[in-house]
Design a protein around this motif. Structure first.
Motif, PDB file in Angstrom:
ATOM      1  N   THR A   1       0.776  -3.224  -3.687  1.00 23.43           N
ATOM      2  CA  THR A   1       0.808  -2.920  -5.122  1.00 23.43           C
ATOM      3  C   THR A   1      -0.599  -2.722  -5.674  1.00 23.43           C
ATOM      4  O   THR A   1      -0.840  -1.805  -6.473  1.00 23.43           O
ATOM      5  N   ARG A   2      -1.544  -3.556  -5.245  1.00 25.43           N
ATOM      6  CA  ARG A   2      -2.935  -3.398  -5.695  1.00 25.43           C
ATOM      7  C   ARG A   2      -3.494  -2.039  -5.288  1.00 25.43           C
ATOM      8  O   ARG A   2      -4.195  -1.388  -6.072  1.00 25.43           O
ATOM      9  N   ALA A   3      -3.201  -1.629  -4.066  1.00 22.76           N
ATOM     10  CA  ALA A   3      -3.707  -0.341  -3.585  1.00 22.76           C
ATOM     11  C   ALA A   3      -3.167   0.807  -4.434  1.00 22.76           C
ATOM     12  O   ALA A   3      -3.911   1.719  -4.822  1.00 22.76           O
ATOM     13  N   ILE A   4      -1.886   0.781  -4.730  1.00 25.86           N
ATOM     14  CA  ILE A   4      -1.278   1.844  -5.541  1.00 25.86           C
ATOM     15  C   ILE A   4      -1.833   1.825  -6.958  1.00 25.86           C
ATOM     16  O   ILE A   4      -2.204   2.871  -7.517  1.00 25.86           O
ATOM     17  N   ASP A   5      -1.914   0.646  -7.548  1.00 30.95           N
ATOM     18  CA  ASP A   5      -2.439   0.540  -8.916  1.00 30.95           C
ATOM     19  C   ASP A   5      -3.892   1.002  -8.994  1.00 30.95           C
ATOM     20  O   ASP A   5      -4.311   1.633  -9.977  1.00 30.95           O
ATOM     21  N   SER A   6      -4.675   0.697  -7.969  1.00 26.82           N
ATOM     22  CA  SER A   6      -6.091   1.078  -8.001  1.00 26.82           C
ATOM     23  C   SER A   6      -6.252   2.587  -7.943  1.00 26.82           C
ATOM     24  O   SER A   6      -7.111   3.158  -8.627  1.00 26.82           O
ATOM     25  N   ILE A   7      -5.424   3.253  -7.144  1.00 26.31           N
ATOM     26  CA  ILE A   7      -5.496   4.711  -7.072  1.00 26.31           C
ATOM     27  C   ILE A   7      -5.024   5.341  -8.377  1.00 26.31           C
ATOM     28  O   ILE A   7      -5.629   6.300  -8.886  1.00 26.31           O
ATOM     29  N   ALA A   8      -3.969   4.811  -8.963  1.00 21.51           N
ATOM     30  CA  ALA A   8      -3.492   5.338 -10.244  1.00 21.51           C
ATOM     31  C   ALA A   8      -4.540   5.166 -11.338  1.00 21.51           C
ATOM     32  O   ALA A   8      -4.728   6.053 -12.181  1.00 21.51           O
ATOM     33  N   GLN A   9      -5.225   4.040 -11.315  1.00 26.43           N
ATOM     34  CA  GLN A   9      -6.282   3.803 -12.302  1.00 26.43           C
ATOM     35  C   GLN A   9      -7.454   4.751 -12.071  1.00 26.43           C
ATOM     36  O   GLN A   9      -8.020   5.309 -13.018  1.00 26.43           O
ATOM     37  N   GLN A  10      -7.796   4.972 -10.799  1.00 21.07           N
ATOM     38  CA  GLN A  10      -8.939   5.818 -10.474  1.00 21.07           C
ATOM     39  C   GLN A  10      -8.669   7.290 -10.747  1.00 21.07           C
ATOM     40  O   GLN A  10      -9.537   8.008 -11.257  1.00 21.07           O
ATOM     41  N   LEU A  11      -7.452   7.742 -10.418  1.00 17.30           N
ATOM     42  CA  LEU A  11      -7.132   9.169 -10.491  1.00 17.30           C
ATOM     43  C   LEU A  11      -6.201   9.526 -11.655  1.00 17.30           C
ATOM     44  O   LEU A  11      -5.914  10.696 -11.873  1.00 17.30           O
ATOM     45  N   GLY A  12      -5.728   8.530 -12.361  1.00 18.74           N
ATOM     46  CA  GLY A  12      -4.967   8.781 -13.571  1.00 18.74           C
ATOM     47  C   GLY A  12      -3.467   8.884 -13.409  1.00 18.74           C
ATOM     48  O   GLY A  12      -2.732   8.843 -14.403  1.00 18.74           O
ATOM     49  N   LYS A  13      -2.965   8.980 -12.174  1.00 22.34           N
ATOM     50  CA  LYS A  13      -1.531   9.152 -11.964  1.00 22.34           C
ATOM     51  C   LYS A  13      -1.235   9.107 -10.473  1.00 22.34           C
ATOM     52  O   LYS A  13      -2.146   9.112  -9.635  1.00 22.34           O
ATOM     53  N   ILE A  14       0.041   9.078 -10.148  1.00 21.04           N
ATOM     54  CA  ILE A  14       0.522   9.326  -8.793  1.00 21.04           C
ATOM     55  C   ILE A  14       1.716  10.260  -8.925  1.00 21.04           C
ATOM     56  O   ILE A  14       2.686   9.956  -9.618  1.00 21.04           O
ATOM     57  N   ASP A  15       1.638  11.413  -8.281  1.00 21.93           N
ATOM     58  CA  ASP A  15       2.726  12.395  -8.326  1.00 21.93           C
ATOM     59  C   ASP A  15       3.664  12.281  -7.137  1.00 21.93           C
ATOM     60  O   ASP A  15       4.861  12.568  -7.260  1.00 21.93           O
ATOM     61  N   ILE A  16       3.115  11.903  -5.986  1.00 24.00           N
ATOM     62  CA  ILE A  16       3.867  11.927  -4.734  1.00 24.00           C
ATOM     63  C   ILE A  16       3.616  10.621  -3.993  1.00 24.00           C
ATOM     64  O   ILE A  16       2.466  10.231  -3.778  1.00 24.00           O
ATOM     65  N   LEU A  17       4.685   9.949  -3.611  1.00 18.79           N
ATOM     66  CA  LEU A  17       4.592   8.760  -2.765  1.00 18.79           C
ATOM     67  C   LEU A  17       5.288   9.057  -1.445  1.00 18.79           C
ATOM     68  O   LEU A  17       6.454   9.450  -1.429  1.00 18.79           O
TER      69      LEU A  17
END
Length: 247
Positions: A73-89
Motif C-alpha cells: 500500500t505504501r508503494a502504491i500511495d507513494s507513486i500516486a503522490q509522486q505522479l498524481g494518479k494511477i491509471d493502470i494496475l
C-alpha cells in the motif's frame, strides 16, 4: 508506433523479471510511465529501469514485499503522490509452490494465498482511490485456473481460480466508476522460472495445440491491449493465452 498509453501511469507488481519485466517494457513503449515493484532482485530491477530509459521511456523501480499489505500500500500511495494518479494496475507478482496434499505445508499454502490472491486485492484497494474514469486493473492469472493436468499443483490452481471470482466481483463493484477489471491467463511461458527446455517443458508441450512456450512479450501484448483504449468494453473477463493448453 502510436503510443496508445501516452500520459498514463501504470503500476506493475513483480515487474523486475520474467513476464513482469516484459509488461514493464511494453507499457513504457506504449507511452505510459511505469512504476514496478521487486522484492530482492535489485540489480535486475535497476538494469530494467535503465533499459527503459535508454529506449526513451520512463520507469520507477520500488522495493516492496507484496505479501506485506502495508508495504504494498505504501508503494502504491507513494507513486500516486509522486505522479498524481494511477491509471493502470497490473497484479503480476506470483509464486509457484508445488506439492501433493501429503507434503504441501500450511506455510506454503498461506504464502500462495498471500502473494497470488491477497496481494491482488490489497493492491486494487490501494490503487482505486487514485484512479479516475477508464482505469484498468489487470491480474496475471494462469491457464491452470481451468486445467491442472499434473499432480502437485492444487494450491497454485486454487489461487489462480480465486482470481477469476475476484475479477468478476470487482468488475461489478467498480463498473460505475468506469474501471475495468480483467485476468490475463498465460500458459507455459519461457522465463527463468519456467524454461522452454527440459523434461517438464516437453511434457507440457505434449498436451498443447502449439507445442512451445510463449515468449513473455506475447503475454505483455495481451496486457497492453487490455490496458488500452480499445478494450474499454472488456471487463470481468479471464482471457486465456496458452497455446491451446486448455483446448
Amino acid at each position: 508506433m502510436t503510443q496508445t498509453l501516452s500520459g498514463k501511469v501504470a503500476f506493475v507488481t513483480g515487474g523486475g523479471r520474467g513476464i513482469g519485466a516484459a509488461i514493464v517494457r511494453r507499457l513504457a513503449r506504449e507511452g505510459a510511465t511505469v512504476a514496478f515493484t521487486y522484492q530482492s532482485s535489485t540489480a535486475a530491477a535497476n538494469e530494467l529501469a535503465a533499459e527503459v530509459a535508454a529506449a526513451g521511456g520512463r520507469s520507477i523501480a520500488l522495493q516492496a514485499d507484496v505479501a506485506d499489505a502495508a508495504s504494498l500500500t505504501r508503494a502504491i500511495d507513494s507513486i500516486a503522490q509522486q505522479l498524481g494518479k494511477i491509471d493502470i494496475l497490473v497484479n503480476n507478482a506470483g509464486v509457484l509452490l508445488l506439492g501433493t496434499l501429503d507434503d504441501f505445508s500450511l506455510e506454503d499454502f498461506d504464502k500462495t494465498l498471500a502473494i497470488n490472491v491477497r496481494a491482488a486485492f490489497v493492491a486494487a484497494k490501494a490503487a482505486v482511490p487514485h484512479m479516475g474514469q477508464g482505469g484498468r486493473i489487470i491480474n496475471i492469472g494462469s491457464c491452470n485456473a481451468e486445467r491442472m493436468p499434473f499432480p502437485g499443483g492444487s494450491a497454485y490452481a486454487m489461487s489462480k481460480s480465486a482470481l477469476q471470482g475476484l475479477v468478476q466481483g470487482l468488475a461489478r463493484d467498480l463498473g460505475h466508476k468506469g474501471i475495468t477489471v480483467n485476468n490475463v491467463q498465460p500458459g507455459p511461458t519461457n522465463t527463468d522460472m519456467n524454461p522452454e527446455v527440459g523434461d517438464f517443458a516437453e511434457a507440457m508441450h505434449g498436451i498443447m495445440a502449439l507445442q512451445r512456450h510463449a515468449h513473455p512479450d506475447e503475454i505483455a501484448a495481451m496486457v497492453a491491449y487490455v490496458a488500452g483504449p480499445e478494450a474499454g468494453f472488456v471487463t470481468g473477463a479471464s482471457l486465456t493465452i496458452d497455446g491451446g493448453f486448455n483446448a
